[in-house]
Design a protein around this motif. Structure first.
Motif, PDB file in Angstrom:
ATOM      1  N   TYR A  92       4.191   0.453   6.848  1.00 53.48           N
ATOM      2  CA  TYR A  92       5.204   0.288   6.105  1.00 53.48           C
ATOM      3  C   TYR A  92       4.481   0.261   4.452  1.00 53.48           C
ATOM      4  CZ  TYR A  92       8.201  -1.672   9.601  1.00 53.48           C
ATOM      5  OH  TYR A  92       8.947  -1.638  10.843  1.00 53.48           O
ATOM      6  N   GLY A  94       5.460   1.341  12.392  1.00 55.31           N
ATOM      7  CA  GLY A  94       4.436   0.198  12.458  1.00 55.31           C
ATOM      8  C   GLY A  94       3.624   0.545  11.128  1.00 55.31           C
ATOM      9  N   GLN A 148       0.997 -10.002   6.026  1.00 53.80           N
ATOM     10  CA  GLN A 148      -0.296 -10.075   6.614  1.00 53.80           C
ATOM     11  C   GLN A 148      -0.318 -11.708   6.598  1.00 53.80           C
ATOM     12  OE1 GLN A 148      -3.323  -7.852   4.707  1.00 53.80           O
ATOM     13  NE2 GLN A 148      -3.369  -6.277   6.202  1.00 53.80           N
ATOM     14  N   ARG A 193     -14.385   0.333   9.272  1.00 54.12           N
ATOM     15  CA  ARG A 193     -13.370  -0.148   8.706  1.00 54.12           C
ATOM     16  C   ARG A 193     -13.453   0.306   7.120  1.00 54.12           C
ATOM     17  NH1 ARG A 193      -9.925  -3.289  10.045  1.00 54.12           N
ATOM     18  NH2 ARG A 193      -9.983  -4.889   8.333  1.00 54.12           N
ATOM     19  N   ALA A 253      -3.633  -1.067  16.088  1.00 53.15           N
ATOM     20  CA  ALA A 253      -4.339  -2.449  15.703  1.00 53.15           C
ATOM     21  C   ALA A 253      -3.620  -3.372  15.190  1.00 53.15           C
ATOM     22  CB  ALA A 253      -5.462  -1.919  14.535  1.00 53.15           C
ATOM     23  N   LEU A 254      -3.766  -4.537  15.681  1.00 52.27           N
ATOM     24  CA  LEU A 254      -2.697  -5.740  15.354  1.00 52.27           C
ATOM     25  C   LEU A 254      -3.370  -6.506  14.441  1.00 52.27           C
ATOM     26  CD1 LEU A 254      -1.483  -6.941  18.895  1.00 52.27           C
ATOM     27  CD2 LEU A 254      -0.086  -5.271  16.985  1.00 52.27           C
ATOM     28  N   ARG A 283       0.906  -1.215  -0.290  1.00 51.27           N
ATOM     29  CA  ARG A 283      -0.055  -0.072   0.055  1.00 51.27           C
ATOM     30  C   ARG A 283       1.037   1.190   0.038  1.00 51.27           C
ATOM     31  NH1 ARG A 283      -4.311  -1.862   4.963  1.00 51.27           N
ATOM     32  NH2 ARG A 283      -4.790  -3.887   3.888  1.00 51.27           N
TER      33      ARG A 283
HETATM   34  P1  AMP Z   1      -6.358  -3.974   7.336  1.00 49.98           P
HETATM   35  O1  AMP Z   1      -6.235  -4.848   6.061  1.00 49.98           O
HETATM   36  O2  AMP Z   1      -6.009  -2.247   6.970  1.00 49.98           O
HETATM   37  O3  AMP Z   1      -7.545  -4.207   7.975  1.00 49.98           O
HETATM   38  O4  AMP Z   1      -5.009  -4.108   8.295  1.00 49.98           O
HETATM   39  C1  AMP Z   1      -4.998  -5.449   8.906  1.00 49.98           C
HETATM   40  C2  AMP Z   1      -3.829  -5.298   9.565  1.00 49.98           C
HETATM   41  O5  AMP Z   1      -2.777  -5.118   8.989  1.00 49.98           O
HETATM   42  C3  AMP Z   1      -3.676  -3.985  10.696  1.00 49.98           C
HETATM   43  O6  AMP Z   1      -4.648  -4.336  11.937  1.00 49.98           O
HETATM   44  C4  AMP Z   1      -2.309  -3.967  11.208  1.00 49.98           C
HETATM   45  O7  AMP Z   1      -1.895  -4.447  12.116  1.00 49.98           O
HETATM   46  C5  AMP Z   1      -1.731  -4.369   9.390  1.00 49.98           C
HETATM   47  N1  AMP Z   1      -1.299  -3.096   8.814  1.00 49.98           N
HETATM   48  C6  AMP Z   1      -2.346  -2.597   8.032  1.00 49.98           C
HETATM   49  N2  AMP Z   1      -1.630  -1.428   7.317  1.00 49.98           N
HETATM   50  C7  AMP Z   1      -0.320  -1.652   7.427  1.00 49.98           C
HETATM   51  C8  AMP Z   1       1.076  -1.000   7.043  1.00 49.98           C
HETATM   52  N3  AMP Z   1       1.018   0.018   6.430  1.00 49.98           N
HETATM   53  N4  AMP Z   1       2.238  -1.561   7.654  1.00 49.98           N
HETATM   54  C9  AMP Z   1       2.305  -2.415   8.459  1.00 49.98           C
HETATM   55  N5  AMP Z   1       0.928  -2.993   8.953  1.00 49.98           N
HETATM   56  C10 AMP Z   1      -0.107  -2.616   8.454  1.00 49.98           C
END
Ligand code: AMP
Length: 432
Positions: free
Chosen positions: A130, A128, A135, A266, A291-292, A121
């Motif tokens: 990047y 935290g 994932q 979300r 958020a983890l 992205r």
């Molecule tokens: P999401 O798909 O945005 O719901 O993200 C799920 C999880 O991925 C989040 O809870 C974060 O732990 C992690 N996450 C999301 N965006 C990032 C990022 N840019 N860098 C690192 N971890 C991320």
């Protein structure tokens, strides 16, 4: 650093927000993935690996415009053949594409998958956060029961706890289905219209395109307005209400602390009913919540990736980088990483010539070793063995090479014994 012709300084570096994984960090990731897979398999998930590139519309058609991912963050490219592809910004839409493509509707339902790997992205890098991050996802496809929601939450929590997380809570909400969401959206829109003068430009724009997103706005003014915004849970139809109540009952039964957060919607538009985030209370910068993991139900996603029928499904994405970077991370060690039991020392060209044959005998017998084949003197090789605190050394010199033997040295008391090669494995087995 090197100077270019135009007098500009260019750095040798990986792209911004992307990094090389190596040393302890690499092992940290590998150990985590092994543990996460083990938990996933116990819960009945099977592995899948979808491509890192997908047709762009897999994401644009499902995640939805007016989301940060689609509007600003996706890496897209046009191939030489003219195809429009995107580096995956998440795993879910690609997984659903695979489910539809392979006709998995005809398999016993639900189909449960785990998948892990890098996602991309074009976000603003910070602690935290990047641009290439990892994932680990768990998904149950083809079933609409509330226990599936509970299953992915519980399995996700177990993975986080196995990695060492303790202070976890869940923010959870239900944003309804197509029956009740429209009624809610109307009410929400009319509330924001009444407060339009207080809304910043970015949220006024969202009001036209995706009013739900105003609820998780980062704008201070909007946050105040959101305090009195109508909440989706009060508008749930009986079926959605029942579903949400059951999910909460499952969480209570498992002693999982949750907080119903009416502003949690979300970022992605494919969610229906349950949405949730697993939060480390003081994990963020200056002790803010971090958020983890996040996830939810996505019962209508399938049609957006080309299915003729809806496929009820629910999943969770765990952010791995934040776990590996956390102070509480257990530093799970990869199973293939073995502590060396023997230090292999060779002396002279005749021995060096045959060294790799001896090392191969030890490898086949699963005896982990360390060596410094590039070194020549006994002293320098012994020094490394001592530094690494390896209990035994094998010394292989000219005499040993001619006689098919080795010297086994106890690094503690410095006693040595000559052992014939054909007796070596037996001898090593007896060592403590
Ligand atoms: P999401 O798909 O945005 O719901 O993200 C799920 C999880 O991925 C989040 O809870 C974060 O732990 C992690 N996450 C999301 N965006 C990032 C990022 N840019 N860098 C690192 N971890 C991320």
């Amino acid at each position: 650093m090197k100077k270019t012709n135009k007098n500009k300084t260019t750095e040798v570096s990986s792209p911004k927000g992307m990094r090389d994984l190596m040393n302890e960090e690499y092992y940290g990731f590998q150990g985590f993935f092994e543990k996460a897979q083990e938990v996933a398999i116990y819960y009945g998930f099977k592995p899948i690996d979808t491509p890192i590139l997908e047709k762009e519309e897999v994401f644009t058609g499902s995640i939805g415009s007016d989301t940060d991912i689609i509007d600003k963050e996706m890496y897209t490219l046009k191939t030489k053949g003219g195809d429009h592809l995107a580096l995956r910004p998440e795993h879910t839409a690609a997984l659903m594409r695979a489910y539809v493509e392979h006709g998995m509707q005809s398999m016993p339902q639900p189909v449960m998958f785990y998948q892990y790997g890098p996602v991309f992205r074009h976000d603003k890098p910070q602690r935290g956060r990047y641009r290439q991050f990892w994932q680990f996802d768990l998904d149950c496809l083809g079933n609409d029961k509330s226990i599936m929601d509970a299953l992915v939450v519980k399995a996700g929590m177990s993975i986080l706890e196995e990695a060492g997380a303790t202070n976890l809570t869940i923010d959870i909400n239900s944003i309804g289905d197509k029956e009740c969401r429209n009624v809610y959206l109307k009410e929400l829109t009319s509330y924001y219209k009444k407060n339009i003068n207080g809304l910043p430009a970015v949220d006024r724009e969202r009001l036209k395109t995706n009013p739900l997103r105003i609820l998780d706005s980062k704008e201070e003014k909007t946050k105040q307005i959101n305090e009195n915004a109508p909440d989706s849970v009060s508008f749930l139809c009986p079926a959605c209400k029942k579903h949400f109540k059951e999910v909460l009952e499952y969480l209570e039964e498992m002693d999982i602390a949750y907080n119903v957060n009416k502003n949690l919607v979300r970022g992605l538009s494919y969610y229906t009913r349950t949405v949730f985030e697993i939060i480390e209370q003081e994990g963020g910068e200056d002790g803010t919540p971090l958020a983890l993991a996040g996830g939810g139900r996505y019962d209508y996603l399938a049609r957006h990736v080309g299915s003729k029928r809806d496929v009820p499904a629910v999943g969770i994405s765990i952010g791995v980088d934040r776990i590996i970077g956390a102070s509480w991370y257990k530093k799970l060690s990869p199973r293939i990483l073995k502590k060396p039991k023997i230090y292999f020392i060779q002396l002279g060209p005749e021995a060096k010539l045959k060294s790799l044959n001896i090392i191969e005998i030890l490898r086949k017998a699963h005896i982990p070793i360390a060596q410094s084949l590039s070194k020549d003197s006994l002293g320098s090789q012994l020094a490394v063995a001592e530094k690494l605190s390896i209990p035994h050394a094998i010394i292989f010199g000219l005499k040993e090479a001619l006689e098919n033997s080795v010297i086994v040295r106890d690094m503690g008391n410095r006693s040595q014994e000559t052992v014939k090669l054909n007796k070596l494995l037996e001898y090593l087995k007896e060592l403590k």
